[in-house]
Design a protein around this motif. Structure first.
Motif, PDB file in Angstrom:
ATOM      1  N   VAL A 197       0.882  -1.175   0.000  1.00  0.00           N
ATOM      2  CA  VAL A 197       0.000   0.000   0.000  1.00  0.00           C
ATOM      3  C   VAL A 197       0.915   1.218   0.000  1.00  0.00           C
ATOM      4  CG1 VAL A 197      -1.885   1.208   1.138  1.00  0.00           C
ATOM      5  CG2 VAL A 197      -1.682  -1.281   1.367  1.00  0.00           C
ATOM      6  N   ARG A 198       0.801   2.037  -1.034  1.00  0.00           N
ATOM      7  CA  ARG A 198       1.732   3.152  -1.209  1.00  0.00           C
ATOM      8  C   ARG A 198       1.041   4.489  -0.909  1.00  0.00           C
ATOM      9  NH1 ARG A 198       6.273   1.304  -3.685  1.00  0.00           N
ATOM     10  NH2 ARG A 198       6.093  -0.782  -4.651  1.00  0.00           N
ATOM     11  N   PHE A 199       1.770   5.343  -0.184  1.00  0.00           N
ATOM     12  CA  PHE A 199       1.332   6.707   0.082  1.00  0.00           C
ATOM     13  C   PHE A 199       2.442   7.621  -0.434  1.00  0.00           C
ATOM     14  CE2 PHE A 199      -0.497   3.937   3.235  1.00  0.00           C
ATOM     15  CZ  PHE A 199      -1.800   4.372   3.393  1.00  0.00           C
ATOM     16  N   HIS A 200       2.309   8.097  -1.673  1.00  0.00           N
ATOM     17  CA  HIS A 200       3.293   9.021  -2.229  1.00  0.00           C
ATOM     18  C   HIS A 200       3.089  10.393  -1.590  1.00  0.00           C
ATOM     19  CE1 HIS A 200       4.681   6.255  -5.374  1.00  0.00           C
ATOM     20  NE2 HIS A 200       3.423   5.857  -5.426  1.00  0.00           N
ATOM     21  N   LEU A 201       4.170  11.027  -1.212  1.00  0.00           N
ATOM     22  CA  LEU A 201       4.104  12.295  -0.489  1.00  0.00           C
ATOM     23  C   LEU A 201       4.536  13.450  -1.379  1.00  0.00           C
ATOM     24  CD1 LEU A 201       5.738  11.084   2.853  1.00  0.00           C
ATOM     25  CD2 LEU A 201       3.297  11.194   2.289  1.00  0.00           C
ATOM     26  N   GLU A 253      11.972   5.967  -1.638  1.00  0.00           N
ATOM     27  CA  GLU A 253      12.078   7.079  -2.571  1.00  0.00           C
ATOM     28  C   GLU A 253      10.900   7.064  -3.537  1.00  0.00           C
ATOM     29  OE1 GLU A 253      15.817   6.712  -4.520  1.00  0.00           O
ATOM     30  OE2 GLU A 253      16.960   7.531  -2.829  1.00  0.00           O
ATOM     31  N   SER A 254      10.567   8.236  -4.045  1.00  0.00           N
ATOM     32  CA  SER A 254       9.502   8.348  -5.035  1.00  0.00           C
ATOM     33  C   SER A 254       9.812   9.538  -5.933  1.00  0.00           C
ATOM     34  CB  SER A 254       8.142   8.524  -4.356  1.00  0.00           C
ATOM     35  OG  SER A 254       7.097   8.583  -5.317  1.00  0.00           O
ATOM     36  N   ILE A 255       8.961   9.763  -6.910  1.00  0.00           N
ATOM     37  CA  ILE A 255       9.077  10.931  -7.779  1.00  0.00           C
ATOM     38  C   ILE A 255       7.747  11.673  -7.792  1.00  0.00           C
ATOM     39  CG2 ILE A 255      10.850   9.965  -9.289  1.00  0.00           C
ATOM     40  CD1 ILE A 255       8.504   9.449 -11.328  1.00  0.00           C
ATOM     41  N   TYR A 256       7.821  12.948  -8.057  1.00  0.00           N
ATOM     42  CA  TYR A 256       6.623  13.771  -8.169  1.00  0.00           C
ATOM     43  C   TYR A 256       6.654  14.470  -9.518  1.00  0.00           C
ATOM     44  CZ  TYR A 256       2.943  17.105  -6.950  1.00  0.00           C
ATOM     45  OH  TYR A 256       1.785  17.840  -6.923  1.00  0.00           O
ATOM     46  N   THR A 275      10.991  12.805  -4.220  1.00  0.00           N
ATOM     47  CA  THR A 275      10.170  12.907  -3.019  1.00  0.00           C
ATOM     48  C   THR A 275      10.212  11.559  -2.303  1.00  0.00           C
ATOM     49  OG1 THR A 275       8.013  13.572  -2.164  1.00  0.00           O
ATOM     50  CG2 THR A 275       8.011  12.271  -4.179  1.00  0.00           C
ATOM     51  N   GLN A 276       9.343  11.383  -1.315  1.00  0.00           N
ATOM     52  CA  GLN A 276       9.316  10.144  -0.532  1.00  0.00           C
ATOM     53  C   GLN A 276       7.949   9.484  -0.626  1.00  0.00           C
ATOM     54  OE1 GLN A 276      10.756  12.270   3.167  1.00  0.00           O
ATOM     55  NE2 GLN A 276      11.947  10.388   3.407  1.00  0.00           N
ATOM     56  N   GLN A 277       7.908   8.238  -0.208  1.00  0.00           N
ATOM     57  CA  GLN A 277       6.640   7.531  -0.070  1.00  0.00           C
ATOM     58  C   GLN A 277       6.691   6.655   1.172  1.00  0.00           C
ATOM     59  OE1 GLN A 277       5.829   4.225  -2.818  1.00  0.00           O
ATOM     60  NE2 GLN A 277       7.876   4.506  -3.700  1.00  0.00           N
ATOM     61  N   VAL A 278       5.532   6.520   1.797  1.00  0.00           N
ATOM     62  CA  VAL A 278       5.370   5.555   2.887  1.00  0.00           C
ATOM     63  C   VAL A 278       4.795   4.287   2.278  1.00  0.00           C
ATOM     64  CG1 VAL A 278       4.255   5.070   5.094  1.00  0.00           C
ATOM     65  CG2 VAL A 278       4.962   7.410   4.543  1.00  0.00           C
ATOM     66  N   VAL A 279       5.391   3.140   2.611  1.00  0.00           N
ATOM     67  CA  VAL A 279       4.979   1.869   2.024  1.00  0.00           C
ATOM     68  C   VAL A 279       4.578   0.911   3.134  1.00  0.00           C
ATOM     69  CG1 VAL A 279       5.621  -0.043   0.517  1.00  0.00           C
ATOM     70  CG2 VAL A 279       6.604   2.230   0.127  1.00  0.00           C
ATOM     71  N   LEU A 280       3.379   0.339   3.007  1.00  0.00           N
ATOM     72  CA  LEU A 280       2.905  -0.700   3.915  1.00  0.00           C
ATOM     73  C   LEU A 280       2.936  -1.999   3.126  1.00  0.00           C
ATOM     74  CD1 LEU A 280      -0.227   1.166   5.365  1.00  0.00           C
ATOM     75  CD2 LEU A 280       2.163   1.288   6.133  1.00  0.00           C
ATOM     76  N   SER A 281       3.845  -2.907   3.465  1.00  0.00           N
ATOM     77  CA  SER A 281       4.044  -4.113   2.666  1.00  0.00           C
ATOM     78  C   SER A 281       3.722  -5.369   3.452  1.00  0.00           C
ATOM     79  CB  SER A 281       5.488  -4.174   2.158  1.00  0.00           C
ATOM     80  OG  SER A 281       6.405  -4.080   3.224  1.00  0.00           O
TER      81      SER A 281
END
Length: 580
Positions: free
Chosen positions: A491-495, A533-536, A545-551
């Motif tokens: 479950v991804r939460f891109h910030l 890590e993530s991209i916006y 940017t960052q992301q919170v990941v629930l795996s």
């Protein structure tokens, strides 16, 4: 429940009657089967590529424009000055001092379309007197070097954009006595382009580009003095198109906020031209504007920019406001869009936008994303949880990444898209059923949605519940998979890039600090939490940017992940007593 496409005989057939530059329009129905359209397009390209095609565009030229179309949308002087300096940037691609000017080596098709379209003319004209001379020179250069048909430069939406821009800025470009030769050349060029546009606008392209082509045709007919019955034919096609492209809930069938903005702007331009020409506004056009404008408000976050679904970028907040103002519609954004499947939860200063709809249909899916059940969260003017957005640039790999399910704030199984994105860019196998229920009580709002996009490959059905408290400071969710075991999920939460994220000490959550100093805390149960890590792509270009990941991995009955994002409130300050 909200359920959520040269021979001389052909040359002769294509030749326009001699009734004036804009009068010879043989227009057929707006909807043509895909196979017939493809065959017609291939035959047409063979015809237009021939040396004789340019001669079929010769005909009467008006002595002057018969209707002036005023500037509708202000230009950006900063962009205009960049063009003046030779830094030409469109769709994320920068070409410096293009050479050859109109077909520079290495330029992408999207860049060429924007360059040949002259939609940037308002930007250049706003940069001062020197820029106006540069604009005249570029128009003259285009007229001299583009007499022959070109697949991009003469594409119907590109031609229409150019025709409309030249008409809007006609007097600025050639209003001086010394400009008389260029004035005549522009009128000749407009008449030639209108003959071509009249042949291709109703069928060459689909979706929003077809509406853009029809706008150019309407503007050109009105400005060059086309007979009323010819304009009437185009308006009947426009009526059919808006009915086919804009749903009853007002959402364009691409389900893209950026396209929503573009289409609404074009429809407003069509209405403005008809008003200036004192032609009755078709009921279907007026109603389409009245439906589409509230949905543009729907997609707007507190920063006045747009949400990032289906290849959308944030867009310019000033332009969004201006389009809404000129739509002449009032009222608040609706809470849902029943046909397209979008949902809006709003309380306090918080806003949650959710995609609970099916993917766009074929013909409108070339840029669609695999983001079913994804959501975005903002508080006031600050974005917190986002989707990655739409890529604007020349690297196909980035475009594929942006369209993937993993680029959205949603649950993803096995790093696989919830809808297949095929090699040609269109969508393939995807959810056959996307359902949503909504409830509200005492200001509290709930959404429960589900889709079966993973059933065929993984034997799993995905359900998501979202809750927003009445004060807007508490967002909760439950992501549930029902079906087979041993499937990895995340479950991804891109910030948003402005959000600073860190894991809390006990490892059970993450702390999200906003630029304003406000802190939100994300906690979860049923999965392992981590930061990644993530991209916006809110501007169309990648930004870190960052992301919170629930795996986790599904068990015998599936998996359930519960999470909450709550705004922390500062404890009340205590008054310190001084010793007596």
């Amino acid at each position: 429940m909200c359920h959520v496409g040269a021979d001389l005989v052909a040359m002769k057939a294509a030749r326009m009657p001699r009734g004036g530059p804009a009068s010879a329009i043989a227009i057929r129905g707006a909807e043509i089967p895909d196979l017939v359209t493809r065959l017609r397009r291939d035959a047409w390209r063979a015809l237009t590529a021939g040396r004789l095609y340019r001669h079929t565009l010769i005909g009467p030229v008006p002595a002057d424009l018969r209707l002036r179309i005023g500037e509708r949308w202000p230009g950006d002087a900063k962009r205009g000055n960049a063009i003046l300096d030779g830094d030409i940037e469109f769709k994320g691609d920068l070409v410096r001092n293009p050479a050859p000017v109109w077909l520079p080596r290495g330029a992408s098709e999207e860049w060429l379309a924007a360059w040949h379209g002259f939609g940037w003319l308002a930007d250049l004209m706003s940069a001062g007197a020197e820029a106006r001379d540069a604009a005249r020179a570029l128009v003259q250069s285009w007229l001299a070097e583009n007499t022959a048909w070109h697949a991009v430069g003469w594409r119907s939406d590109v031609t229409a954009t150019r025709v409309f821009a030249w008409i809007v800025h006609f007097e600025e470009l050639v209003g001086r006595e010394t400009d008389r030769p260029l004035r005549r050349a522009m009128l000749v060029g407009l008449a030639r382009q209108m003959r071509h546009l009249a042949r291709v606008a109703p069928w060459e392209l689909q979706g929003a580009p077809r509406l853009r082509a029809l706008k150019g045709l309407i503007g050109g007919l009105a400005a060059l003095g086309g007979p009323s019955h010819r304009i009437g034919r185009v308006l009947r096609i426009l009526e059919r198109e808006v009915a086919a492209q804009i749903g009853r809930d007002g959402v364009h069938r691409t389900r893209s906020p950026s396209v929503q903005l573009e289409v609404l702007r074009d429809l407003i331009d069509c209405r403005a031209v008809l008003r200036a020409a004192r032609i009755d506004i078709p009921v279907a056009l007026q109603q389409a504007i009245e439906r589409a404008a509230p949905m543009l408000r729907f997609f707007r976050h507190g920063d006045r920019r747009l949400a990032l679904f289906n290849n959308s970028v944030e867009e310019d907040g000033v332009l969004v406001d201006l389009v809404l103002t000129r739509s002449e519609t009032k009222g608040r954004a609706p809470v849902d869009a029943p046909q397209s499947g979008f949902q809006r939860l709003q309380a306090g200063q918080s806003l949650v936008l959710v995609d609970t709809g099916k993917p766009p249909p074929r013909g409108f899916d070339d840029d669609a994303h695999a983001g079913a059940l994804s959501f975005e969260l903002s508080h006031g003017r600050e974005r917190i949880v986002v989707n990655c957005g739409g890529y604007r640039g020349g690297r196909p790999a980035w475009r594929r990444v942006a369209r993937s399910s993993a680029a959205h704030s949603v649950l993803v199984i096995g790093d696989t898209n919830s809808v297949e994105i095929q090699a040609d860019g269109s969508l393939g196998r995807g959810p056959s059923a996307v359902r949503c229920e909504r409830a509200e009580e005492a200001g509290h709002q709930w959404i429960a949605a589900t889709h079966d996009g993973y059933r065929q490959r993984f034997g799993l059905t995905y359900s998501r519940e979202l809750y927003l408290a009445a004060d807007g400071d508490d967002v909760r969710g439950e992501d549930k998979l029902t079906g087979r075991a041993d499937n990895p999920f995340a479950v991804r939460f891109h910030l948003h890039p402005a959000v600073e994220a860190s894991l809390v000490e006990d490892g059970g959550g993450a702390r999200l600090r906003l630029p304003s100093g406000a802190v939100w805390r994300l906690r979860a149960a049923g999965a392992e939490i981590s930061l990644g890590e993530s991209i916006y792509l809110g501007s169309g270009e990648p930004q870190k940017t960052q992301q919170v990941v629930l795996s986790g991995t599904t068990g015998p009955g599936g998996a359930t992940v519960r999470w909450a994002i709550r705004r922390e409130t500062k404890p009340p300050e205590t008054t310190r007593k001084e010793p007596t």
